[in-house]
Design a protein around this motif. Structure first.
Motif, PDB file in Angstrom:
ATOM      1  N   LEU A 147     -17.988   6.017  10.258  1.00 34.26           N
ATOM      2  CA  LEU A 147     -17.900   5.231  11.496  1.00 34.26           C
ATOM      3  C   LEU A 147     -18.987   4.147  11.504  1.00 34.26           C
ATOM      4  CD1 LEU A 147     -17.273   8.019  14.180  1.00 34.26           C
ATOM      5  CD2 LEU A 147     -15.606   6.780  12.785  1.00 34.26           C
ATOM      6  N   LEU A 148     -20.178   4.561  11.078  1.00 30.29           N
ATOM      7  CA  LEU A 148     -21.302   3.620  11.045  1.00 30.29           C
ATOM      8  C   LEU A 148     -21.065   2.524   9.997  1.00 30.29           C
ATOM      9  CD1 LEU A 148     -23.957   3.186  12.524  1.00 30.29           C
ATOM     10  CD2 LEU A 148     -25.049   4.765  10.925  1.00 30.29           C
ATOM     11  N   ASP A 149     -20.541   2.902   8.820  1.00 34.14           N
ATOM     12  CA  ASP A 149     -20.244   1.901   7.780  1.00 34.14           C
ATOM     13  C   ASP A 149     -19.231   0.877   8.293  1.00 34.14           C
ATOM     14  OD1 ASP A 149     -21.954   3.119   6.032  1.00 34.14           O
ATOM     15  OD2 ASP A 149     -20.392   4.115   4.851  1.00 34.14           O
ATOM     16  N   PHE A 150     -18.198   1.381   8.984  1.00 32.36           N
ATOM     17  CA  PHE A 150     -17.187   0.474   9.526  1.00 32.36           C
ATOM     18  C   PHE A 150     -17.826  -0.491  10.526  1.00 32.36           C
ATOM     19  CE2 PHE A 150     -14.393  -0.688  13.003  1.00 32.36           C
ATOM     20  CZ  PHE A 150     -13.338  -1.266  12.327  1.00 32.36           C
ATOM     21  N   ALA A 151     -18.661   0.053  11.414  1.00 30.49           N
ATOM     22  CA  ALA A 151     -19.298  -0.786  12.434  1.00 30.49           C
ATOM     23  C   ALA A 151     -20.216  -1.826  11.782  1.00 30.49           C
ATOM     24  CB  ALA A 151     -20.074   0.082  13.420  1.00 30.49           C
ATOM     25  N   ARG A 152     -20.937  -1.425  10.741  1.00 24.82           N
ATOM     26  CA  ARG A 152     -21.817  -2.375  10.029  1.00 24.82           C
ATOM     27  C   ARG A 152     -21.015  -3.500   9.389  1.00 24.82           C
ATOM     28  NH1 ARG A 152     -26.790  -0.299  10.081  1.00 24.82           N
ATOM     29  NH2 ARG A 152     -27.020   1.911   9.617  1.00 24.82           N
ATOM     30  N   ALA A 153     -19.897  -3.130   8.737  1.00 24.38           N
ATOM     31  CA  ALA A 153     -19.081  -4.139   8.055  1.00 24.38           C
ATOM     32  C   ALA A 153     -18.483  -5.114   9.071  1.00 24.38           C
ATOM     33  CB  ALA A 153     -17.988  -3.460   7.233  1.00 24.38           C
ATOM     34  N   ALA A 154     -17.960  -4.590  10.171  1.00 23.69           N
ATOM     35  CA  ALA A 154     -17.357  -5.465  11.186  1.00 23.69           C
ATOM     36  C   ALA A 154     -18.432  -6.326  11.859  1.00 23.69           C
ATOM     37  CB  ALA A 154     -16.607  -4.627  12.222  1.00 23.69           C
ATOM     38  N   ALA A 155     -19.636  -5.764  11.990  1.00 22.24           N
ATOM     39  CA  ALA A 155     -20.733  -6.529  12.607  1.00 22.24           C
ATOM     40  C   ALA A 155     -21.188  -7.666  11.699  1.00 22.24           C
ATOM     41  CB  ALA A 155     -21.906  -5.599  12.922  1.00 22.24           C
TER      42      ALA A 155
ATOM     43  N   SER B 165     -16.407  12.694  22.325  1.00 23.51           N
ATOM     44  CA  SER B 165     -16.210  11.999  21.049  1.00 23.51           C
ATOM     45  C   SER B 165     -17.557  11.677  20.413  1.00 23.51           C
ATOM     46  CB  SER B 165     -15.430  10.693  21.257  1.00 23.51           C
ATOM     47  OG  SER B 165     -14.098  10.959  21.602  1.00 23.51           O
ATOM     48  N   ARG B 166     -17.545  11.619  19.069  1.00 23.29           N
ATOM     49  CA  ARG B 166     -18.700  11.089  18.349  1.00 23.29           C
ATOM     50  C   ARG B 166     -18.523   9.583  18.209  1.00 23.29           C
ATOM     51  NH1 ARG B 166     -18.191  12.500  13.184  1.00 23.29           N
ATOM     52  NH2 ARG B 166     -16.023  13.090  13.478  1.00 23.29           N
ATOM     53  N   GLY B 167     -19.566   8.895  17.781  1.00 19.13           N
ATOM     54  CA  GLY B 167     -19.390   7.463  17.636  1.00 19.13           C
ATOM     55  C   GLY B 167     -20.561   6.780  16.975  1.00 19.13           C
ATOM     56  N   ALA B 168     -20.423   5.460  16.857  1.00 21.59           N
ATOM     57  CA  ALA B 168     -21.477   4.631  16.278  1.00 21.59           C
ATOM     58  C   ALA B 168     -21.344   3.231  16.859  1.00 21.59           C
ATOM     59  CB  ALA B 168     -21.346   4.573  14.756  1.00 21.59           C
ATOM     60  N   PHE B 169     -22.436   2.508  16.923  1.00 21.37           N
ATOM     61  CA  PHE B 169     -22.346   1.096  17.276  1.00 21.37           C
ATOM     62  C   PHE B 169     -23.423   0.306  16.551  1.00 21.37           C
ATOM     63  CE2 PHE B 169     -25.760   0.517  20.487  1.00 21.37           C
ATOM     64  CZ  PHE B 169     -26.046   1.824  20.822  1.00 21.37           C
ATOM     65  N   VAL B 170     -23.104  -0.957  16.284  1.00 24.16           N
ATOM     66  CA  VAL B 170     -24.003  -1.840  15.546  1.00 24.16           C
ATOM     67  C   VAL B 170     -24.009  -3.197  16.236  1.00 24.16           C
ATOM     68  CG1 VAL B 170     -24.362  -3.060  13.351  1.00 24.16           C
ATOM     69  CG2 VAL B 170     -23.632  -0.669  13.327  1.00 24.16           C
ATOM     70  N   THR B 171     -25.176  -3.762  16.448  1.00 21.49           N
ATOM     71  CA  THR B 171     -25.289  -5.098  17.032  1.00 21.49           C
ATOM     72  C   THR B 171     -24.926  -6.138  15.970  1.00 21.49           C
ATOM     73  OG1 THR B 171     -27.064  -4.312  18.460  1.00 21.49           O
ATOM     74  CG2 THR B 171     -26.832  -6.699  18.222  1.00 21.49           C
ATOM     75  N   ALA B 172     -24.098  -7.083  16.365  1.00 22.04           N
ATOM     76  CA  ALA B 172     -23.687  -8.143  15.439  1.00 22.04           C
ATOM     77  C   ALA B 172     -24.430  -9.448  15.709  1.00 22.04           C
ATOM     78  CB  ALA B 172     -22.182  -8.382  15.571  1.00 22.04           C
ATOM     79  N   ARG B 173     -24.736  -9.690  16.962  1.00 23.08           N
ATOM     80  CA  ARG B 173     -25.437 -10.931  17.347  1.00 23.08           C
ATOM     81  C   ARG B 173     -26.306 -10.622  18.560  1.00 23.08           C
ATOM     82  NH1 ARG B 173     -21.417 -15.854  18.188  1.00 23.08           N
ATOM     83  NH2 ARG B 173     -20.837 -15.248  16.068  1.00 23.08           N
TER      84      ARG B 173
ATOM     85  N   GLN C 228     -29.132 -15.300  26.002  1.00 22.65           N
ATOM     86  CA  GLN C 228     -28.292 -15.197  24.818  1.00 22.65           C
ATOM     87  C   GLN C 228     -27.184 -14.160  24.980  1.00 22.65           C
ATOM     88  OE1 GLN C 228     -30.354 -13.923  21.236  1.00 22.65           O
ATOM     89  NE2 GLN C 228     -28.853 -14.887  19.896  1.00 22.65           N
ATOM     90  N   HIS C 229     -25.938 -14.557  24.631  1.00 25.09           N
ATOM     91  CA  HIS C 229     -24.865 -13.577  24.507  1.00 25.09           C
ATOM     92  C   HIS C 229     -25.169 -12.649  23.335  1.00 25.09           C
ATOM     93  CE1 HIS C 229     -22.269 -15.611  27.395  1.00 25.09           C
ATOM     94  NE2 HIS C 229     -21.375 -14.665  27.211  1.00 25.09           N
ATOM     95  N   ALA C 230     -24.700 -11.431  23.435  1.00 19.56           N
ATOM     96  CA  ALA C 230     -24.776 -10.489  22.306  1.00 19.56           C
ATOM     97  C   ALA C 230     -23.358 -10.069  21.933  1.00 19.56           C
ATOM     98  CB  ALA C 230     -25.606  -9.266  22.679  1.00 19.56           C
ATOM     99  N   ILE C 231     -23.212  -9.649  20.696  1.00 17.36           N
ATOM    100  CA  ILE C 231     -21.933  -9.116  20.208  1.00 17.36           C
ATOM    101  C   ILE C 231     -22.232  -7.811  19.486  1.00 17.36           C
ATOM    102  CG2 ILE C 231     -19.999  -9.483  18.614  1.00 17.36           C
ATOM    103  CD1 ILE C 231     -20.221 -12.467  19.103  1.00 17.36           C
ATOM    104  N   SER C 232     -21.345  -6.832  19.634  1.00 17.70           N
ATOM    105  CA  SER C 232     -21.549  -5.559  18.945  1.00 17.70           C
ATOM    106  C   SER C 232     -20.208  -4.935  18.597  1.00 17.70           C
ATOM    107  CB  SER C 232     -22.364  -4.609  19.820  1.00 17.70           C
ATOM    108  OG  SER C 232     -21.717  -4.421  21.066  1.00 17.70           O
ATOM    109  N   VAL C 233     -20.262  -3.968  17.692  1.00 21.91           N
ATOM    110  CA  VAL C 233     -19.071  -3.230  17.280  1.00 21.91           C
ATOM    111  C   VAL C 233     -19.280  -1.752  17.630  1.00 21.91           C
ATOM    112  CG1 VAL C 233     -17.593  -2.568  15.349  1.00 21.91           C
ATOM    113  CG2 VAL C 233     -18.694  -4.818  15.376  1.00 21.91           C
ATOM    114  N   HIS C 234     -18.273  -1.141  18.253  1.00 20.55           N
ATOM    115  CA  HIS C 234     -18.356   0.257  18.699  1.00 20.55           C
ATOM    116  C   HIS C 234     -17.170   1.012  18.130  1.00 20.55           C
ATOM    117  CE1 HIS C 234     -21.340  -0.765  21.928  1.00 20.55           C
ATOM    118  NE2 HIS C 234     -20.868  -1.953  21.569  1.00 20.55           N
ATOM    119  N   VAL C 235     -17.413   2.221  17.635  1.00 15.67           N
ATOM    120  CA  VAL C 235     -16.328   3.011  17.060  1.00 15.67           C
ATOM    121  C   VAL C 235     -16.493   4.474  17.489  1.00 15.67           C
ATOM    122  CG1 VAL C 235     -17.600   3.104  14.872  1.00 15.67           C
ATOM    123  CG2 VAL C 235     -15.165   3.641  14.895  1.00 15.67           C
TER     124      VAL C 235
END
Ligand SMILES: [Fe+2]
Length: 171
Positions: free
Chosen positions: A16-24, A72-80, A135-142
């Motif tokens: 889940l974390l790898d996916f979030a990192r790649a999408a971020a 649920s389990r999950g992960a998130f990564v900041t993209a911007r 500043q706007h931020a962007i993140s990916v959550h899974v």
């Protein structure tokens, strides 16, 4: 609800974390996300192994409020930009209580700049904010299993109180 999802083939937290990192890291994906001055924006993504995933845009000051993820389990990564997570360091029961007094040493705060993220287990309670004034931020959550519900909490001092339970389509 979660009993309908295969545990045997469940994606590992690392996946889940790898996916979030790649999408971020996918800036072309970020460009598809519109921004609004006062509201979060989002795009649904196809997460790994049947997980639920979202690309989310955060205007300055946007915050989630305290919530859990319905087991649920999950992960998130900041993209911007940078997101700030406040969380409870101990696992909390996802059901069976309405009000809970926390000890003073269980609060955690984590700043997650672009490229940084975290995974979390099924008993994680947190809130996430874009603390920037400009500043706007962007993140990916899974999430896995896909979110069955979200419990929303009030926080008054050290007391966490259950306020509402939201079902899919209500968030
Ligand atoms: Fe969350």
């Amino acid at each position: 609800m979660s009993s309908q999802v295969s545990i045997k083939n469940a994606p590992a937290l690392g996946e889940l974390l790898d996916f979030a990192r790649a999408a971020a890291a996918d800036t072309a994906l970020h460009d598809r996300l519109g921004t609004l001055p006062d509201e979060r924006t989002w795009i649904s993504l196809a997460g790994p192994g049947g997980s639920e995933a979202w690309l989310i845009g955060w205007p300055p000051g946007a915050e989630t409020g305290w919530h859990d993820h319905g087991g649920s389990r999950g992960a998130f990564v900041t993209a911007r930009g940078t997101l700030r997570e406040s969380s409870i360091a101990i696992p909390l029961p996802t059901a069976g209580w309405r009000s809970l007094e926390l000890l003073p040493d269980v609060d955690r705060e984590l700043d997650l700049p672009a490229g940084a993220g975290r995974g979390f287990g099924p008993h994680h309670v947190h809130q996430v904010v874009n603390p920037s004034a400009e500043q706007h931020a962007i993140s990916v959550h899974v999430y896995y299993p896909p979110l069955p519900l979200i419990r929303r909490y009030s926080r008054r001092g050290r007391v966490l109180g259950l306020e509402t339970v939201e079902l899919p389509g209500q968030w």
